[in-house]
Design a protein around this motif. Structure first.
Motif, PDB file in Angstrom:
ATOM      1  N   PHE A 297       0.863  -1.283   0.060  1.00  0.00           N
ATOM      2  CA  PHE A 297       0.082  -0.012   0.044  1.00  0.00           C
ATOM      3  C   PHE A 297       0.857   1.193  -0.046  1.00  0.00           C
ATOM      4  CE2 PHE A 297      -2.215   3.141   2.730  1.00  0.00           C
ATOM      5  CZ  PHE A 297      -2.996   3.515   2.019  1.00  0.00           C
ATOM      6  N   ALA A 298       1.977   1.179   0.790  1.00  0.00           N
ATOM      7  CA  ALA A 298       2.633   2.365   0.907  1.00  0.00           C
ATOM      8  C   ALA A 298       3.830   2.547  -0.165  1.00  0.00           C
ATOM      9  CB  ALA A 298       3.537   2.410   2.290  1.00  0.00           C
ATOM     10  N   ARG A 299       4.384   1.423  -0.488  1.00  0.00           N
ATOM     11  CA  ARG A 299       5.126   1.457  -2.006  1.00  0.00           C
ATOM     12  C   ARG A 299       4.805   1.881  -3.061  1.00  0.00           C
ATOM     13  NH1 ARG A 299       7.392  -1.491  -6.193  1.00  0.00           N
ATOM     14  NH2 ARG A 299       5.407  -2.534  -6.633  1.00  0.00           N
ATOM     15  N   GLU A 300       3.559   1.582  -3.296  1.00  0.00           N
ATOM     16  CA  GLU A 300       2.845   2.156  -4.711  1.00  0.00           C
ATOM     17  C   GLU A 300       2.730   3.579  -4.539  1.00  0.00           C
ATOM     18  OE1 GLU A 300      -0.756  -0.013  -5.853  1.00  0.00           O
ATOM     19  OE2 GLU A 300       0.301  -1.997  -5.508  1.00  0.00           O
ATOM     20  N   MET A 301       2.901   4.542  -3.349  1.00  0.00           N
ATOM     21  CA  MET A 301       2.856   5.812  -3.340  1.00  0.00           C
ATOM     22  C   MET A 301       4.200   6.355  -3.961  1.00  0.00           C
ATOM     23  SD  MET A 301       1.231   6.628   0.476  1.00  0.00           S
ATOM     24  CE  MET A 301      -0.070   5.587   0.741  1.00  0.00           C
ATOM     25  N   ILE A 302       5.259   5.607  -4.156  1.00  0.00           N
ATOM     26  CA  ILE A 302       6.544   5.776  -4.427  1.00  0.00           C
ATOM     27  C   ILE A 302       7.055   5.224  -5.599  1.00  0.00           C
ATOM     28  CG2 ILE A 302       7.167   7.065  -2.701  1.00  0.00           C
ATOM     29  CD1 ILE A 302       8.998   4.562  -1.945  1.00  0.00           C
ATOM     30  N   ALA A 303       6.239   4.005  -6.058  1.00  0.00           N
ATOM     31  CA  ALA A 303       6.722   3.219  -7.375  1.00  0.00           C
ATOM     32  C   ALA A 303       5.474   2.614  -7.977  1.00  0.00           C
ATOM     33  CB  ALA A 303       7.519   2.130  -6.679  1.00  0.00           C
ATOM     34  N   GLY A 304       4.259   3.273  -7.768  1.00  0.00           N
ATOM     35  CA  GLY A 304       3.212   2.651  -8.498  1.00  0.00           C
ATOM     36  C   GLY A 304       2.723   3.697  -9.633  1.00  0.00           C
ATOM     37  N   VAL A 305       1.473   3.406 -10.048  1.00  0.00           N
ATOM     38  CA  VAL A 305       0.901   4.244 -11.115  1.00  0.00           C
ATOM     39  C   VAL A 305       0.925   5.771 -10.731  1.00  0.00           C
ATOM     40  CG1 VAL A 305      -1.366   4.080 -10.880  1.00  0.00           C
ATOM     41  CG2 VAL A 305      -0.680   4.050 -13.189  1.00  0.00           C
ATOM     42  N   ASN A 306       0.886   6.306  -9.580  1.00  0.00           N
ATOM     43  CA  ASN A 306       0.703   7.452  -9.323  1.00  0.00           C
ATOM     44  C   ASN A 306       1.559   7.981  -8.061  1.00  0.00           C
ATOM     45  OD1 ASN A 306      -0.616  10.099  -9.475  1.00  0.00           O
ATOM     46  ND2 ASN A 306      -2.014   9.852  -7.793  1.00  0.00           N
TER      47      ASN A 306
ATOM     48  N   GLN B 189      -6.380   9.710 -12.213  1.00  0.00           N
ATOM     49  CA  GLN B 189      -6.622   9.641 -13.671  1.00  0.00           C
ATOM     50  C   GLN B 189      -7.301  10.893 -14.090  1.00  0.00           C
ATOM     51  OE1 GLN B 189      -6.689   8.183 -16.487  1.00  0.00           O
ATOM     52  NE2 GLN B 189      -7.649   6.118 -15.960  1.00  0.00           N
ATOM     53  N   LEU B 190      -7.968  11.917 -13.213  1.00  0.00           N
ATOM     54  CA  LEU B 190      -8.426  12.905 -13.586  1.00  0.00           C
ATOM     55  C   LEU B 190      -7.346  14.189 -13.687  1.00  0.00           C
ATOM     56  CD1 LEU B 190     -11.305  14.482 -14.220  1.00  0.00           C
ATOM     57  CD2 LEU B 190     -11.187  14.893 -11.837  1.00  0.00           C
ATOM     58  N   ILE B 191      -6.544  14.009 -12.711  1.00  0.00           N
ATOM     59  CA  ILE B 191      -5.603  15.184 -12.565  1.00  0.00           C
ATOM     60  C   ILE B 191      -4.194  14.755 -13.077  1.00  0.00           C
ATOM     61  CG2 ILE B 191      -4.534  17.132 -11.169  1.00  0.00           C
ATOM     62  CD1 ILE B 191      -7.795  17.205 -11.583  1.00  0.00           C
ATOM     63  N   SER B 192      -3.539  13.875 -12.413  1.00  0.00           N
ATOM     64  CA  SER B 192      -2.159  13.367 -12.742  1.00  0.00           C
ATOM     65  C   SER B 192      -2.086  13.108 -14.084  1.00  0.00           C
ATOM     66  CB  SER B 192      -1.821  12.265 -11.795  1.00  0.00           C
ATOM     67  OG  SER B 192      -1.774  12.693 -10.300  1.00  0.00           O
ATOM     68  N   HIS B 193      -3.001  12.332 -14.891  1.00  0.00           N
ATOM     69  CA  HIS B 193      -2.965  11.872 -15.833  1.00  0.00           C
ATOM     70  C   HIS B 193      -3.595  12.544 -17.041  1.00  0.00           C
ATOM     71  CE1 HIS B 193      -4.255   8.573 -18.924  1.00  0.00           C
ATOM     72  NE2 HIS B 193      -3.189   9.198 -19.407  1.00  0.00           N
ATOM     73  N   TRP B 194      -5.161  12.830 -16.920  1.00  0.00           N
ATOM     74  CA  TRP B 194      -5.354  13.629 -17.955  1.00  0.00           C
ATOM     75  C   TRP B 194      -5.171  15.196 -17.830  1.00  0.00           C
ATOM     76  CZ3 TRP B 194      -7.808  14.212 -22.450  1.00  0.00           C
ATOM     77  CH2 TRP B 194      -8.352  15.517 -22.684  1.00  0.00           C
ATOM     78  N   LEU B 195      -5.488  15.929 -16.686  1.00  0.00           N
ATOM     79  CA  LEU B 195      -5.128  17.400 -16.720  1.00  0.00           C
ATOM     80  C   LEU B 195      -3.580  17.692 -17.051  1.00  0.00           C
ATOM     81  CD1 LEU B 195      -6.280  20.389 -16.149  1.00  0.00           C
ATOM     82  CD2 LEU B 195      -5.718  19.695 -13.935  1.00  0.00           C
TER      83      LEU B 195
ATOM     84  N   ALA C  55       5.218   7.710 -17.010  1.00  0.00           N
ATOM     85  CA  ALA C  55       5.175   7.187 -15.684  1.00  0.00           C
ATOM     86  C   ALA C  55       3.702   6.999 -14.831  1.00  0.00           C
ATOM     87  CB  ALA C  55       5.940   8.397 -14.780  1.00  0.00           C
ATOM     88  N   VAL C  56       2.627   7.837 -15.351  1.00  0.00           N
ATOM     89  CA  VAL C  56       1.441   8.023 -14.843  1.00  0.00           C
ATOM     90  C   VAL C  56       0.434   7.030 -15.810  1.00  0.00           C
ATOM     91  CG1 VAL C  56       1.758  10.054 -13.582  1.00  0.00           C
ATOM     92  CG2 VAL C  56       0.674   9.929 -15.653  1.00  0.00           C
ATOM     93  N   ASN C  57       0.792   6.548 -16.994  1.00  0.00           N
ATOM     94  CA  ASN C  57      -0.125   5.978 -17.765  1.00  0.00           C
ATOM     95  C   ASN C  57       0.133   4.371 -18.108  1.00  0.00           C
ATOM     96  OD1 ASN C  57      -2.237   6.203 -20.117  1.00  0.00           O
ATOM     97  ND2 ASN C  57      -0.829   5.229 -20.864  1.00  0.00           N
ATOM     98  N   PHE C  58       1.201   3.912 -18.130  1.00  0.00           N
ATOM     99  CA  PHE C  58       1.330   2.546 -18.454  1.00  0.00           C
ATOM    100  C   PHE C  58       1.177   1.476 -17.607  1.00  0.00           C
ATOM    101  CE2 PHE C  58       2.975   5.030 -22.295  1.00  0.00           C
ATOM    102  CZ  PHE C  58       2.206   4.916 -23.190  1.00  0.00           C
ATOM    103  N   GLY C  59       1.231   2.165 -16.125  1.00  0.00           N
ATOM    104  CA  GLY C  59       1.168   1.056 -15.204  1.00  0.00           C
ATOM    105  C   GLY C  59      -0.228   0.870 -14.727  1.00  0.00           C
ATOM    106  N   GLN C  60      -1.153   1.634 -15.409  1.00  0.00           N
ATOM    107  CA  GLN C  60      -2.629   1.404 -14.945  1.00  0.00           C
ATOM    108  C   GLN C  60      -3.052  -0.008 -14.807  1.00  0.00           C
ATOM    109  OE1 GLN C  60      -5.281   4.746 -16.183  1.00  0.00           O
ATOM    110  NE2 GLN C  60      -3.937   5.135 -17.508  1.00  0.00           N
ATOM    111  N   TYR C  61      -2.956  -0.653 -16.059  1.00  0.00           N
ATOM    112  CA  TYR C  61      -3.438  -2.127 -15.823  1.00  0.00           C
ATOM    113  C   TYR C  61      -2.848  -2.941 -15.107  1.00  0.00           C
ATOM    114  CZ  TYR C  61      -5.986  -6.187 -17.312  1.00  0.00           C
ATOM    115  OH  TYR C  61      -6.583  -7.449 -16.887  1.00  0.00           O
ATOM    116  N   PRO C  62      -1.486  -2.759 -15.081  1.00  0.00           N
ATOM    117  CA  PRO C  62      -0.692  -3.617 -14.135  1.00  0.00           C
ATOM    118  C   PRO C  62      -0.906  -3.560 -12.576  1.00  0.00           C
ATOM    119  CG  PRO C  62       0.907  -2.790 -15.962  1.00  0.00           C
ATOM    120  CD  PRO C  62      -0.522  -2.235 -16.005  1.00  0.00           C
ATOM    121  N   TYR C  63      -1.152  -2.475 -12.195  1.00  0.00           N
ATOM    122  CA  TYR C  63      -1.543  -2.197 -11.044  1.00  0.00           C
ATOM    123  C   TYR C  63      -3.027  -2.148 -10.757  1.00  0.00           C
ATOM    124  CZ  TYR C  63       3.243  -0.953  -9.709  1.00  0.00           C
ATOM    125  OH  TYR C  63       4.641  -1.200  -9.429  1.00  0.00           O
TER     126      TYR C  63
END
Length: 890
Positions: free
Chosen positions: A396-405, A547-553, A744-752
């Protein structure tokens, strides 16, 4: 419905049959063309230079293009072929007062009739012979007229053995429509770069006229053959004529500030004269963007195949009772695993549809039908190695620095955490966490000591969501604004200390927030289930914000104005145009598709994310805080407090979380991009004065600020574009956004996120109160209670289909450090600098892979055993969880 989908697909992927007017044009021109060819015959004794034309013409297997191929051949027989005239960059016509370069004798592309069109969309090579005059000089451009009835993609023209100059190449890469579609013949320039002041005098007018053509006059509805780049507000995501449920605010202006998008000029709605009428196509791929911004043949095929899957929403309501006796719900994780391990038996009501030979192929693609099973998805990486690791606090914590966001976590600088919301409007929004409540997790330190040692961090969604939370929770959403406090352990990993869930005060937002606190529980009892739900609410906030801010906007939307301004103000001859153009590929088209199908009223984003109908309005609220300079990775890390300045380090920064995969890899990519931009810009700009005196560059930047991001034009932080350093930093930021940040914010969406419980996007009920039936359900059936709280079946399947599309690399993708054309410029210094850039990118990739193999970096793989590869530059086709395309192309 299926017939309509197929009809729309054909309409959007092919091109409509041409009218008999095209043939009439050819007949009218035939007499003149025969006379021209007769003159050519008399001139055969004159000196010729050979040219090689590479183009892509209509695909003979494409039904909608087959007739055009026949008509094109008729046009050739009638003498109306493809004509070219060279334009001199050094000589003018001595018999006129026109300062523009001399125009050479017309030449015709040869052997069209004897060269069979390719069976598949591909390149064809033709010959053209230009009559040469000894006083013509250097050919710096050429005109082309398409006398056929259909368009073609012109890749290049190469002249061999030009007297005094040798080989001359024109890198075109543009669609050329029949000449009757244009007011002025198409012109292409040589692959040389010149600043406006250094452009050869005979080419200057041609350069200026081409930019005027690309700007248009701001009037009328744009057609597919138009080459007009212009701005508009987001007035096309609502559909007021369809009723109140599809009314949304227009984004762009003082009330709802927003970046501008490409103008289409479609008619306005009947109910609201300020809103643009939406296309009625189900698929929505025929929305206007300049044709050169549209997907190519290969990518269009790739994209259509997977985009159709998302349209399963058209038939899903009839399938909600398929899974079990509880409509629209998963009862346990096993039902979710079935989506990956075998799908579900095909229900009887589908067999009737599958018997229709017309609709069966489409249904099989949409529903992933394989034999007698359907709805089978690929296994997401996060559960591929261990099905339960996602539930751990460590992951849960690791994905904040190595996940999709991984771009939101901040160092805690005040305790308890403070709110920046206006207390006069929102009351007291500060955190209620106390030191006593978290002291057991501080490993013997006080809060003051932990902060001094840079060990306290926070994932804070509170201020971004609280102003809209009452509205959001008036829909089917039931969620909180969250804060998550974390502690940096001695081994470099993070652990959560507390989660704060907040709601607006029920008696009015001016009375502040009502907050509840939750703390880690290791036991598998109801308290442990409560803690899992608390983490789920955080994940819902994070997935929606992502999805709305980090990615789209922050990637798609903010970059589109730069794309438009570059084509309007920087000539194709301009070195900065050549630098940035690869990082704009497909962005306008994918954004146009998003406005039609994804971010529109009642679109896929609203249907699958907790912000619901307030999603885009909320993104406008958050855009108010957007700052161009803070998009630079070093500036972002400093702002979030996760790094401090350190002149002795390679990147000028010291990371306070040393094993921060996104930041570590990102800084290497950032530095590599900046080195390349510095080397390239320094070739053309020797000092600040050269930047200041570049009229195209100054017009470009002025338009980006005043038109593209018009609602932020008064911000003081915009670079003034008065120095070489400002130019380098600005171009580096643009390339970073379009390539690495988006990757960095797109291609991990499905893996995670392909396993929805790991990153739910919706919460449908609040935390259960002790004694309630929901609490009793949590005690007796924790998995069922958890799944009743997050996405429903329909939301889950739609969301998985959506992120499966977004996470996929196309077959024609071009990655960072590479170019689609090897001859994008003839400047040797620029080519050498780009080769160095490509080599440096390869070296970064090797270092990333080496770090992933190093077991001392615990955050690089984590308990789920998913290596951090989001910023690994190269990739293959498909869902890979790696690869940095040059541009925002999906």
């Amino acid at each position: 419905m299926i017939g309509k989908i197929l009809g729309d697909a054909l309409k959007t992927t092919g091109d409509t049959l041409r009218t008999t007017g095209d043939i009439a044009d050819s007949v009218l021109n035939a007499g003149g063309n025969f006379l021209d060819r007769a003159r050519d015959f008399r001139r055969r004794g004159k000196k010729k230079i050979k040219g090689k034309v590479i183009l892509m013409r209509s695909n003979v297997l494409d039904f909608t293009e087959f007739h055009s191929t026949i008509l094109d051949n008729v046009a050739e027989l009638l003498g109306s072929g493809i004509e070219m005239n060279l334009v001199s960059a050094t000589e003018v016509d001595r018999h006129s007062n026109d300062p523009r370069g001399k125009i050479g004798t017309k030449a015709v592309v040869e052997r069209w009739l004897t060269s069979a069109p390719p069976v598949f969309a591909g390149e064809s090579v033709f010959q053209v012979n230009f009559e040469w005059e000894d006083d013509f000089g250097y050919p710096g451009a050429f005109y082309i007229r398409n006398g056929h009835t259909s368009e073609f993609f012109l890749k290049s023209l190469t002249l061999e053995d030009v007297p005094g100059y040798g080989r001359v190449h024109f890198d075109c890469n543009s669609w050329v429509y029949p000449k009757r579609r244009y007011r002025k013949d198409r012109i292409f320039f040589v692959n040389q770069s010149w600043l406006p002041s250094e452009t050869p005098e005979p080419l200057r007018k041609y350069r200026e006229e081409e930019l005027l053509n690309l700007r248009g006059d701001g009037r009328g509805e744009r057609k597919e053959w138009d080459r007009i780049y212009d701005y508009d507000v987001y007035n096309d995501i609502a559909d007021p004529d369809a009723g109140d449920k599809l009314v949304r605010p227009i984004l762009g202006g003082p009330e709802y500030p927003y970046p501008r998008r490409g103008r289409t000029g479609r008619p306005r709605t009947r109910r609201d004269p300020n809103s643009e009428r939406r296309l009625q196509s189900v698929i929505g791929l025929n929305i206007y963007v300049p044709r050169d911004e549209n997907f190519g043949h290969l990518k269009m095929g790739d994209f259509l195949g997977y985009a159709l899957k998302a349209l399963s929403a058209s038939i899903k309501p009839g399938l909600q009772t398929v899974f079990d006796t509880t409509p629209g719900e998963f009862d346990n994780y096993k039902e979710l695993y079935n989506l990956y391990e075998g799908g579900f038996p095909i229900p009887q009501n589908l067999f009737t549809l599958l018997s229709d030979s017309l609709t069966a192929p489409l249904l099989k693609e949409v529903l992933r039908i394989d034999g007698d099973r359907f709805l089978r998805f690929a296994v997401p990486d996060v559960i591929k190695d261990d099905k339960s690791a996602w539930r751990t606090d460590a992951e849960f914590a690791r994905e904040m620095i190595a996940g999709v966001n991984p771009i939101l976590i901040c160092r805690l600088e005040h305790f308890p955490p403070l709110s920046k919301l206006d207390p006069k409007r929102y009351g007291n929004q500060n955190s209620t966490i106390t030191e006593e409540q978290i002291k057991d997790g501080l490993e013997g330190l006080s809060v003051h000591e932990a902060m001094k040692e840079n060990k306290l961090y926070i994932l804070d969604h509170h201020d971004a969501l609280m102003p809209y939370l009452r509205k959001i929770n008036s829909t089917s959403t039931k969620t909180y604004a969250t804060r998550t406090l974390l502690f940096l352990k001695d081994d470099g990993t993070l652990k959560p200390l507390a989660i704060e869930l907040s709601l607006p005060h029920p008696q009015g937002e001016q009375l502040g927030a009502i907050s509840k606190l939750y703390f880690p529980v290791e036991k598998s009892n109801v308290e442990g289930s409560i803690w899992q739900l608390a983490k789920a609410y955080v994940a819902v906030n994070d997935a929606g914000y992502h999805q709305l801010i980090s990615h789209w906007l922050n990637t798609h939307a903010v970059l589109e104005p730069f794309v438009i301004a570059t084509h309007r103000q920087l000539s194709a001859l301009h070195p900065i145009h050549k630098l940035l153009a690869p990082h704009y590929k497909d962005t306008m088209f994918i954004n146009a598709f998003a406005r039609q199908t994804l971010i529109n009223a009642d679109g896929l984003l609203e249907a699958t994310h907790f912000q619901s109908k307030f999603a885009m309005e909320l993104s406008s609220y958050i855009y108010r805080e957007w700052n161009f300079l803070e998009q630079a990775l070093p500036a972002d890390l400093l702002k979030r407090g996760v790094a401090i300045k350190d002149p002795s380090s390679p990147h000028g920064l010291k990371l306070l979380i040393e094993d921060y995969p996104y930041a570590v890899d990102g800084l290497e990519i950032w530095s590599t991009i900046k080195n390349w931009v510095t080397d390239y810009c320094s070739i053309y700009y020797k000092d600040d004065t050269a930047v200041q005196n570049d009229i195209e560059l100054q017009s470009w930047w002025k338009e980006v600020v005043e038109k593209g991001h018009a609602d932020k034009k008064h911000e003081a932080w915009w670079p003034k574009m008065q120095s070489l350093n400002e130019l380098i930093e600005s171009c580096t930021i643009i390339i970073w956004i379009g390539s690495a940040l988006h990757a960095a914010v797109n291609f991990g969406q499905y893996p995670y996120g392909g396993f929805v419980p790991n990153r739910p996007t919706v919460s449908r009920r609040f935390m259960p109160e002790v004694g309630s039936k929901e609490y009793k359900e949590l005690e007796s059936c924790p998995e069922k209670a958890f799944l009743r709280t997050i996405n429903s079946q329909l939301q889950c399947l739609l969301g998985m289909s959506l992120i499966e599309i977004l996470s996929r690399h196309a077959s024609d993708e071009v990655y960072l450090g590479k170019r689609g054309s090897l001859e994008w410029t003839c400047d040797k210094d620029a080519l050498e600098a780009f080769d160095d850039f490509g080599q440096e990118v390869n070296e970064v990739e090797e270092r990333i892979m080496e770090r992933n193999r190093n077991i001392k970096f615990k955050n690089r793989t984590g308990q789920a055993n998913v290596p951090y590869t989001m910023l690994l530059p190269s990739s293959t086709e498909g869902i890979t969880g790696k690869g940095i395309p040059n541009s925002i192309s999906i």
